[in-house]
Design an enzyme around this catalytic site. Structure first.
Site, PDB file in Angstrom:
ATOM      1  N   PHE A  25      24.264 -18.755 -20.832  1.00  0.00           N
ATOM      2  CA  PHE A  25      23.964 -19.026 -19.390  1.00  0.00           C
ATOM      3  C   PHE A  25      24.807 -18.131 -19.006  1.00  0.00           C
ATOM      4  O   PHE A  25      26.076 -18.083 -19.237  1.00  0.00           O
ATOM      5  CB  PHE A  25      24.054 -20.545 -18.967  1.00  0.00           C
ATOM      6  CG  PHE A  25      23.485 -20.780 -17.788  1.00  0.00           C
ATOM      7  CD1 PHE A  25      22.267 -21.303 -18.110  1.00  0.00           C
ATOM      8  CD2 PHE A  25      23.859 -20.290 -16.762  1.00  0.00           C
ATOM      9  CE1 PHE A  25      21.540 -21.793 -16.611  1.00  0.00           C
ATOM     10  CE2 PHE A  25      23.323 -20.873 -15.389  1.00  0.00           C
ATOM     11  CZ  PHE A  25      22.136 -21.578 -15.453  1.00  0.00           C
ATOM     12  N   ALA A  59      26.926 -24.142 -20.766  1.00  0.00           N
ATOM     13  CA  ALA A  59      28.289 -24.772 -20.924  1.00  0.00           C
ATOM     14  C   ALA A  59      28.213 -26.312 -21.591  1.00  0.00           C
ATOM     15  O   ALA A  59      29.129 -26.964 -21.911  1.00  0.00           O
ATOM     16  CB  ALA A  59      29.108 -24.832 -19.723  1.00  0.00           C
ATOM     17  N   PHE A  60      27.261 -26.758 -21.179  1.00  0.00           N
ATOM     18  CA  PHE A  60      27.301 -28.217 -21.463  1.00  0.00           C
ATOM     19  C   PHE A  60      26.937 -28.605 -22.957  1.00  0.00           C
ATOM     20  O   PHE A  60      27.485 -29.608 -23.554  1.00  0.00           O
ATOM     21  CB  PHE A  60      25.707 -28.921 -20.756  1.00  0.00           C
ATOM     22  CG  PHE A  60      25.715 -30.405 -20.783  1.00  0.00           C
ATOM     23  CD1 PHE A  60      26.347 -31.094 -19.782  1.00  0.00           C
ATOM     24  CD2 PHE A  60      24.821 -30.965 -21.740  1.00  0.00           C
ATOM     25  CE1 PHE A  60      26.369 -32.511 -19.750  1.00  0.00           C
ATOM     26  CE2 PHE A  60      24.846 -32.465 -21.791  1.00  0.00           C
ATOM     27  CZ  PHE A  60      25.562 -33.088 -20.765  1.00  0.00           C
ATOM     28  N   VAL A  84      30.471 -21.347 -15.152  1.00  0.00           N
ATOM     29  CA  VAL A  84      29.512 -22.293 -14.387  1.00  0.00           C
ATOM     30  C   VAL A  84      29.890 -21.831 -12.652  1.00  0.00           C
ATOM     31  O   VAL A  84      30.905 -21.878 -12.420  1.00  0.00           O
ATOM     32  CB  VAL A  84      30.025 -23.891 -14.464  1.00  0.00           C
ATOM     33  CG1 VAL A  84      28.810 -24.713 -13.668  1.00  0.00           C
ATOM     34  CG2 VAL A  84      30.060 -24.083 -16.051  1.00  0.00           C
ATOM     35  N   THR A  89      23.935 -23.919  -8.909  1.00  0.00           N
ATOM     36  CA  THR A  89      23.324 -25.302  -9.040  1.00  0.00           C
ATOM     37  C   THR A  89      23.777 -26.371  -8.373  1.00  0.00           C
ATOM     38  O   THR A  89      24.965 -26.772  -8.077  1.00  0.00           O
ATOM     39  CB  THR A  89      23.821 -25.647 -10.764  1.00  0.00           C
ATOM     40  OG1 THR A  89      23.528 -26.681 -11.230  1.00  0.00           O
ATOM     41  CG2 THR A  89      25.217 -25.242 -11.082  1.00  0.00           C
ATOM     42  N   HIS A  91      24.137 -29.314  -9.867  1.00  0.00           N
ATOM     43  CA  HIS A  91      24.454 -30.069 -10.683  1.00  0.00           C
ATOM     44  C   HIS A  91      25.964 -29.378 -11.395  1.00  0.00           C
ATOM     45  O   HIS A  91      26.244 -29.899 -12.588  1.00  0.00           O
ATOM     46  CB  HIS A  91      23.671 -30.590 -11.962  1.00  0.00           C
ATOM     47  CG  HIS A  91      22.934 -29.657 -12.714  1.00  0.00           C
ATOM     48  ND1 HIS A  91      22.068 -28.819 -12.454  1.00  0.00           N
ATOM     49  CD2 HIS A  91      22.966 -29.540 -14.019  1.00  0.00           C
ATOM     50  CE1 HIS A  91      21.638 -28.130 -13.071  1.00  0.00           C
ATOM     51  NE2 HIS A  91      22.139 -28.585 -14.408  1.00  0.00           N
ATOM     52  N   PHE A 116      40.128 -23.713 -23.250  1.00  0.00           N
ATOM     53  CA  PHE A 116      39.189 -23.935 -22.253  1.00  0.00           C
ATOM     54  C   PHE A 116      39.059 -22.729 -21.590  1.00  0.00           C
ATOM     55  O   PHE A 116      39.715 -22.271 -20.449  1.00  0.00           O
ATOM     56  CB  PHE A 116      39.537 -24.872 -21.229  1.00  0.00           C
ATOM     57  CG  PHE A 116      38.445 -25.389 -20.168  1.00  0.00           C
ATOM     58  CD1 PHE A 116      37.345 -25.957 -20.364  1.00  0.00           C
ATOM     59  CD2 PHE A 116      38.846 -25.190 -18.873  1.00  0.00           C
ATOM     60  CE1 PHE A 116      36.129 -26.389 -19.524  1.00  0.00           C
ATOM     61  CE2 PHE A 116      37.816 -25.468 -17.861  1.00  0.00           C
ATOM     62  CZ  PHE A 116      36.476 -25.967 -18.204  1.00  0.00           C
TER      63      PHE A 116
HETATM   64  N1  INI Z   1      25.200 -23.851 -17.586  1.00  0.00           N
HETATM   65  C1  INI Z   1      26.029 -22.950 -17.453  1.00  0.00           C
HETATM   66  O1  INI Z   1      26.813 -22.511 -18.728  1.00  0.00           O
HETATM   67  N2  INI Z   1      26.625 -22.332 -16.511  1.00  0.00           N
HETATM   68  C2  INI Z   1      25.843 -22.745 -15.481  1.00  0.00           C
HETATM   69  O2  INI Z   1      26.141 -22.257 -14.026  1.00  0.00           O
HETATM   70  C3  INI Z   1      24.712 -23.519 -15.417  1.00  0.00           C
HETATM   71  N3  INI Z   1      23.973 -24.248 -14.173  1.00  0.00           N
HETATM   72  O3  INI Z   1      24.299 -23.237 -13.328  1.00  0.00           O
HETATM   73  O4  INI Z   1      23.318 -25.003 -14.242  1.00  0.00           O
HETATM   74  C4  INI Z   1      24.411 -24.178 -16.819  1.00  0.00           C
HETATM   75  N4  INI Z   1      23.416 -25.135 -16.746  1.00  0.00           N
HETATM   76  C5  INI Z   1      22.780 -25.286 -18.327  1.00  0.00           C
HETATM   77  C6  INI Z   1      23.617 -26.149 -18.833  1.00  0.00           C
HETATM   78  O5  INI Z   1      24.445 -25.847 -19.294  1.00  0.00           O
HETATM   79  C7  INI Z   1      22.756 -26.925 -20.314  1.00  0.00           C
HETATM   80  O6  INI Z   1      22.394 -25.518 -21.005  1.00  0.00           O
HETATM   81  C8  INI Z   1      21.439 -27.447 -19.685  1.00  0.00           C
HETATM   82  O7  INI Z   1      21.664 -28.375 -18.906  1.00  0.00           O
HETATM   83  C9  INI Z   1      20.629 -28.037 -20.887  1.00  0.00           C
HETATM   84  O8  INI Z   1      21.561 -29.072 -21.540  1.00  0.00           O
END
Ligand code: INI
Length: 156
Positions: A25, A59-60, A84, A89, A91, A116
């Site tokens: 992402f 990132a999640f 992020v 977003t 969230h 980190f």
């Molecule tokens: N993931 C990121 O790494 N950066 C972001 O800014 C971001 N936004 O904007 O939502 C983001 N979302 C995806 C998240 O990390 C997961 O991949 C997704 O929710 C599936 O679990």
């Protein structure tokens, strides 16, 4: 950043084994962080065979893969890279917060340093500034941190 230089031996990647887990992402930023981290690894004498790179969706997803690498891979440190951006977003707080919380949990539970290297910023411009090909590249800084922590843990 104000941090005194570490000793030459603690700054050397020779003989160390490190894994990078990087989100896809916002790859226009994360790719630069990854380049910075790989460049620092090379500059500090790390061997290509001892650096593994794993990509994940966002990132999640960084903590679960960091956990797998930390518990089974024989790595001296793990570098987590991502970006992020709040503007993108609603969230932001969940993604950024849970990513940080999860990585810290792996760090403490496994005893393998997890660095980190995730940018949590308000704007794209702030992200670009921290991912530039310069001394300020957060990926390079994260790799320096991983190499130093590998030395610290080996010494204790
Ligand atoms: N993931 C990121 O790494 N950066 C972001 O800014 C971001 N936004 O904007 O939502 C983001 N979302 C995806 C998240 O990390 C997961 O991949 C997704 O929710 C599936 O679990």
């Amino acid at each position: 950043m104000t941090r005194p230089e570490v000793s030459e031996s603690e700054a050397s990647a020779r003989g160390r084994k490190v894994a990078i887990v990087a989100a896809r992402f916002n790859d226009f930023i994360v790719a630069s962080l990854l380049k910075g981290a790989q460049a620092s690894w090379e500059q500090r004498g790390g061997s290509a065979a001892d650096l593994q790179v794993v990509r994940v969706p966002g990132a999640f997803e960084l903590p679960v893969v960091a956990r797998k690498l930390a518990t089974g891979g024989g790595y001296d440190a793990i570098v987590a890279l991502g970006c992020v951006i709040r503007g993108d977003t609603p969230h932001f707080d969940f993604v950024a917060g849970e990513c940080a919380r999860g990585l810290q949990q792996v760090n403490l539970d496994s005893g393998v340093p997890v660095i980190f290297g995730v940018l949590t910023v308000e704007t794209v411009d702030q992200a670009l500034e921290r991912a530039a090909v310069s001394a300020m590249n957060k990926g390079g800084e994260s790799m320096d941190c991983a190499i130093e922590m590998a030395a610290v843990m080996a010494r204790l």
